[in-house]
Every structure is written in C-alpha cells, then in structure tokens.
Design a protein around this motif. Structure first.
Motif, PDB file in Angstrom:
ATOM      1  N   VAL A 186       6.389   3.426  15.450  1.00 45.89           N
ATOM      2  CA  VAL A 186       4.866   2.869  15.609  1.00 45.89           C
ATOM      3  C   VAL A 186       4.597   1.759  15.754  1.00 45.89           C
ATOM      4  CG1 VAL A 186       2.506   3.915  14.644  1.00 45.89           C
ATOM      5  CG2 VAL A 186       4.717   5.094  14.389  1.00 45.89           C
ATOM      6  N   ALA A 187       5.057   0.811  15.317  1.00 46.02           N
ATOM      7  CA  ALA A 187       4.386  -0.718  15.278  1.00 46.02           C
ATOM      8  C   ALA A 187       5.386  -0.873  17.020  1.00 46.02           C
ATOM      9  CB  ALA A 187       4.651  -0.685  14.445  1.00 46.02           C
ATOM     10  N   ARG A 188       6.621  -0.719  17.243  1.00 53.10           N
ATOM     11  CA  ARG A 188       6.922  -0.932  18.345  1.00 53.10           C
ATOM     12  C   ARG A 188       5.845  -0.020  19.368  1.00 53.10           C
ATOM     13  NH1 ARG A 188      12.018  -3.702  18.123  1.00 53.10           N
ATOM     14  NH2 ARG A 188      12.565  -2.758  20.110  1.00 53.10           N
ATOM     15  N   VAL A 245      -0.647   5.740   2.685  1.00 50.41           N
ATOM     16  CA  VAL A 245       0.078   6.782   2.863  1.00 50.41           C
ATOM     17  C   VAL A 245       0.690   6.293   1.347  1.00 50.41           C
ATOM     18  CG1 VAL A 245       2.256   7.927   4.039  1.00 50.41           C
ATOM     19  CG2 VAL A 245       0.165   7.362   5.192  1.00 50.41           C
ATOM     20  N   PRO A 246       0.771   6.913   0.299  1.00 50.77           N
ATOM     21  CA  PRO A 246       1.938   6.304  -0.740  1.00 50.77           C
ATOM     22  C   PRO A 246       3.459   6.286   0.103  1.00 50.77           C
ATOM     23  CG  PRO A 246       1.021   8.289  -1.199  1.00 50.77           C
ATOM     24  CD  PRO A 246       0.505   8.635   0.355  1.00 50.77           C
ATOM     25  N   TYR A 247       4.093   6.668   0.858  1.00 50.13           N
ATOM     26  CA  TYR A 247       5.923   6.323   0.770  1.00 50.13           C
ATOM     27  C   TYR A 247       6.061   5.650   1.995  1.00 50.13           C
ATOM     28  CZ  TYR A 247      10.977   7.346   2.144  1.00 50.13           C
ATOM     29  OH  TYR A 247      11.685   6.774   2.426  1.00 50.13           O
ATOM     30  N   LEU A 248       5.694   6.632   3.223  1.00 51.03           N
ATOM     31  CA  LEU A 248       5.977   6.216   5.025  1.00 51.03           C
ATOM     32  C   LEU A 248       4.717   4.323   5.102  1.00 51.03           C
ATOM     33  CD1 LEU A 248       5.981   9.107   6.878  1.00 51.03           C
ATOM     34  CD2 LEU A 248       7.597   7.378   6.413  1.00 51.03           C
ATOM     35  N   GLY A 249       3.797   4.667   4.341  1.00 48.64           N
ATOM     36  CA  GLY A 249       2.992   2.838   4.337  1.00 48.64           C
ATOM     37  C   GLY A 249       3.749   2.633   2.715  1.00 48.64           C
ATOM     38  N   SER A 250       4.062   2.601   2.661  1.00 49.28           N
ATOM     39  CA  SER A 250       4.658   1.171   1.131  1.00 49.28           C
ATOM     40  C   SER A 250       6.172   1.015   1.372  1.00 49.28           C
ATOM     41  CB  SER A 250       4.439   1.978   0.460  1.00 49.28           C
ATOM     42  OG  SER A 250       2.843   2.219   0.363  1.00 49.28           O
ATOM     43  N   PHE A 251       6.621  -0.214   1.743  1.00 45.35           N
ATOM     44  CA  PHE A 251       7.393  -0.587   1.847  1.00 45.35           C
ATOM     45  C   PHE A 251       7.978  -2.389   1.779  1.00 45.35           C
ATOM     46  CE2 PHE A 251       5.675   0.764   5.928  1.00 45.35           C
ATOM     47  CZ  PHE A 251       5.727  -0.914   6.621  1.00 45.35           C
ATOM     48  N   PRO A 252       9.024  -3.042   1.675  1.00 41.25           N
ATOM     49  CA  PRO A 252       9.373  -4.188   1.585  1.00 41.25           C
ATOM     50  C   PRO A 252       9.139  -4.640   3.701  1.00 41.25           C
ATOM     51  CG  PRO A 252      10.997  -3.124   0.557  1.00 41.25           C
ATOM     52  CD  PRO A 252      10.478  -2.003   1.139  1.00 41.25           C
ATOM     53  N   GLU A 253       9.006  -5.691   3.550  1.00 37.48           N
ATOM     54  CA  GLU A 253       8.353  -6.551   4.847  1.00 37.48           C
ATOM     55  C   GLU A 253       9.450  -8.048   4.798  1.00 37.48           C
ATOM     56  OE1 GLU A 253       5.345  -7.268   8.479  1.00 37.48           O
ATOM     57  OE2 GLU A 253       5.670  -5.158   6.811  1.00 37.48           O
ATOM     58  N   ALA A 288      11.785  -4.429  13.297  1.00 37.66           N
ATOM     59  CA  ALA A 288      13.089  -4.045  12.969  1.00 37.66           C
ATOM     60  C   ALA A 288      12.669  -2.833  11.814  1.00 37.66           C
ATOM     61  CB  ALA A 288      14.205  -5.080  12.978  1.00 37.66           C
ATOM     62  N   TRP A 289      14.056  -1.772  12.073  1.00 35.42           N
ATOM     63  CA  TRP A 289      14.421  -1.034  11.092  1.00 35.42           C
ATOM     64  C   TRP A 289      15.707  -2.174  10.142  1.00 35.42           C
ATOM     65  CZ3 TRP A 289      18.210   3.629  10.801  1.00 35.42           C
ATOM     66  CH2 TRP A 289      17.902   4.018   9.710  1.00 35.42           C
ATOM     67  N   SER A 290      15.200  -2.215   8.756  1.00 36.87           N
ATOM     68  CA  SER A 290      16.399  -2.932   7.965  1.00 36.87           C
ATOM     69  C   SER A 290      16.485  -1.842   6.729  1.00 36.87           C
ATOM     70  CB  SER A 290      15.680  -4.048   7.999  1.00 36.87           C
ATOM     71  OG  SER A 290      15.566  -5.002   9.311  1.00 36.87           O
ATOM     72  N   ARG A 320      11.245   0.981   6.452  1.00 35.20           N
ATOM     73  CA  ARG A 320      10.401   2.370   6.722  1.00 35.20           C
ATOM     74  C   ARG A 320      11.119   2.080   8.330  1.00 35.20           C
ATOM     75  NH1 ARG A 320      11.093   3.164   2.120  1.00 35.20           N
ATOM     76  NH2 ARG A 320       9.402   3.013   0.507  1.00 35.20           N
ATOM     77  N   LEU A 321      11.282   3.870   8.682  1.00 36.50           N
ATOM     78  CA  LEU A 321      11.685   3.601  10.344  1.00 36.50           C
ATOM     79  C   LEU A 321      10.523   3.783  11.029  1.00 36.50           C
ATOM     80  CD1 LEU A 321      14.474   3.722  12.883  1.00 36.50           C
ATOM     81  CD2 LEU A 321      14.421   6.366  11.891  1.00 36.50           C
ATOM     82  N   VAL A 322       9.892   5.048  10.367  1.00 35.52           N
ATOM     83  CA  VAL A 322       8.522   5.515  10.941  1.00 35.52           C
ATOM     84  C   VAL A 322       7.084   4.907  11.355  1.00 35.52           C
ATOM     85  CG1 VAL A 322       6.677   7.236  11.384  1.00 35.52           C
ATOM     86  CG2 VAL A 322       9.603   7.922  10.508  1.00 35.52           C
ATOM     87  N   PRO A 323       7.062   4.038  10.495  1.00 34.36           N
ATOM     88  CA  PRO A 323       6.359   3.080  11.004  1.00 34.36           C
ATOM     89  C   PRO A 323       6.729   1.899  11.588  1.00 34.36           C
ATOM     90  CG  PRO A 323       6.411   3.101   8.528  1.00 34.36           C
ATOM     91  CD  PRO A 323       7.279   4.249   9.001  1.00 34.36           C
TER      92      PRO A 323
END
Length: 262
Positions: free
Chosen positions: A124-126, A85-93, A134-136, A118-121
């Motif tokens: 889902v992971a939690r 997924v381009p947006y929801l599946g791509s984020f800093p961690e 954690a959402w940051s 990303r709040l949705v991932p």
C-alpha cells in the motif's frame, strides 16, 4: 522584452523546535512509534544532495548533515479517526533517512528505504505514497535493558540486505542537545509523488529520549539505499520508548502545512 516571472526566493529554514508547530485535529493517518533506536552518522551535504527529492536540499547543523538508521516498532496504523489495525497495522520497521529542507523553510526527513515485516502495508505504501518500502523478515527482542533489532530483506532487491542492531538503554535525557533535537524533532516528510514534490506534516508529543550504548551494529541497509557504508561508529545513539503520531492531510496549495497537489 516580455516579463518572465521568477520563482520566489527560498525562505530561511524554520527553527528546530522540540514541540510540533501545530496540532492536527483531523488526521489522515494515526499510528504509534514504539521502542525506537536512532543511530546517526555525519555526512557531507554534497554527498547526499543528489539523493533528495526535487525542491529540497540537505538540512544542516553547523554545515553538517546526517544519515540516520532508525529501528522501531510501528503500532496500530489507522486511517482518519478509525482505530488502528492490530495485526496489519503493527510491525517492526527499520528505515534509512536523510535530512531535508525546502524552499518554504519546512524541515523534514527523506526516506531512502523503509524495511517492514508486513507485506500488505508495504504494498500500500509503495503504490499509494510512492515510498521505498521493502518487505523483510524482522524481529525486536528485549532482555533487561538491552534491545535487539534484526532485519533481512525479502522483496524487492537487493534481497538479503540486512541489519542487526543491539543497544543498551540508559537513563532519560533531561535537556537534549541542539544536535539531538535536530535529529529527532522532525515535523514532516519530503518525498516525490508522481513527479511532484510532496510534504506530509506530522505531529506528536515531545520525544522522551534516553541515552543508549551501541552494543552491536552489523548492517548493509545504508549501502543498499545508495549511500556510502559507514566506516566509523555513529556520532549519536539514542533510544525512545515512543510517541503517538498523527499525519495531516495534503494541502491544496503550497504552504507551511502541506503539499502542492494537482
């Protein structure tokens, strides 16, 4: 007297190998880990043993275990063989992790926290994997050979837990040391899932590692994860441009390739 079955004796830890022990032809998850910085501090195994899932103990090298702070960019998380997924599946961690080994000799990592933007991932992971996401608010900025990672936690507590890491990327490492392999060549995740031990294997190409110089490190994520705050500089600072990763499906029986499931 009735015979009481005894649990099997633990087997020796599997060797640390720079290449994945097996291919994952039918993945549960696919993703890429990009622009990674690995910071590591030495730790006494006794200080972290109580923070690991049941059935695991600290993995050690020459009697020492390690606490890792790893910042990177997650790219295109996908389920099964579907495109990421381009947006929801791509984020800093940024994650805080420990090193573990179980009674089957499987070496892995244990995540004490995983901050993502990303709040949705995160949700889902939690909920789905019981991982401490954690959402940051996060960012990754690069200028020349310097990469800067910033993070400030929004939810859950402790709100405001943060990190700012800056590294200057050096040349590639031709032959990593035993410690560098130990800290990066990890082919699975240990966790607890509804009270049961879980091992989720992964596979990816050999890490392309670079030397890196730590320019700045201000963080309280390690203390927020229940570990003593570092009092010294990290003993290892590494950078990698990244790898594509596959995670295997859970196995039906305990064994080297999966997890015990109901």
């Amino acid at each position: 007297m009735p015979h009481i079955p005894q649990p099997p004796a633990p087997v020796p830890p599997q060797p640390v190998t720079p290449d994945a022990p097996g291919l994952i032809a039918r993945p549960l998850l696919t993703q890429s880990w990009l622009d990674l910085t690995f910071l590591h501090w030495a730790a006494d195994p006794a200080d972290v043993a109580g923070l690991l899932p049941p059935g695991t103990v600290p993995d050690t090298l020459d009697g020492v275990t390690y606490v890792g702070l790893v910042a990177f960019r997650m790219h295109r998380v996908g389920w099964f063989r579907l495109p990421g997924v381009p947006y929801l599946g791509s984020f800093p961690e940024t994650n805080v992790r420990l090193y573990s080994v179980d009674a089957h000799g499987r070496r892995g990592v244990v995540f004490r926290s995983l901050d993502a933007s990303r709040l949705v991932p995160v949700a889902v992971a939690r909920a789905g994997f019981r991982l401490p996401y954690a959402w940051s608010r996060m960012a990754i900025d690069a200028e020349g050979d310097t990469v800067v990672y910033t993070s400030r936690r929004r939810w859950p507590a402790p709100r405001g837990a943060r990190s700012r890491i800056a590294v200057r990327v050096g040349g590639p490492i031709g032959e990593p040391t035993a410690l560098e392999h130990f800290l990066t060549a990890r082919w699975g995740l240990h966790s607890a899932f509804f009270g049961r031990s879980m091992f989720l294997p992964n596979a990816h190409p050999r890490w392309p590692l670079h030397r890196a110089e730590l320019v700045e490190c201000e963080e309280d994520l390690i203390a927020a994860a229940g570990l003593p705050a570092p009092e010294r500089d990290p003993v290892s600072v590494l950078y990698s441009p990244g790898v594509p990763v596959r995670f295997a499906r859970p196995a039906r029986r305990p064994g080297p390739a999966g997890i015990p499931t109901p």
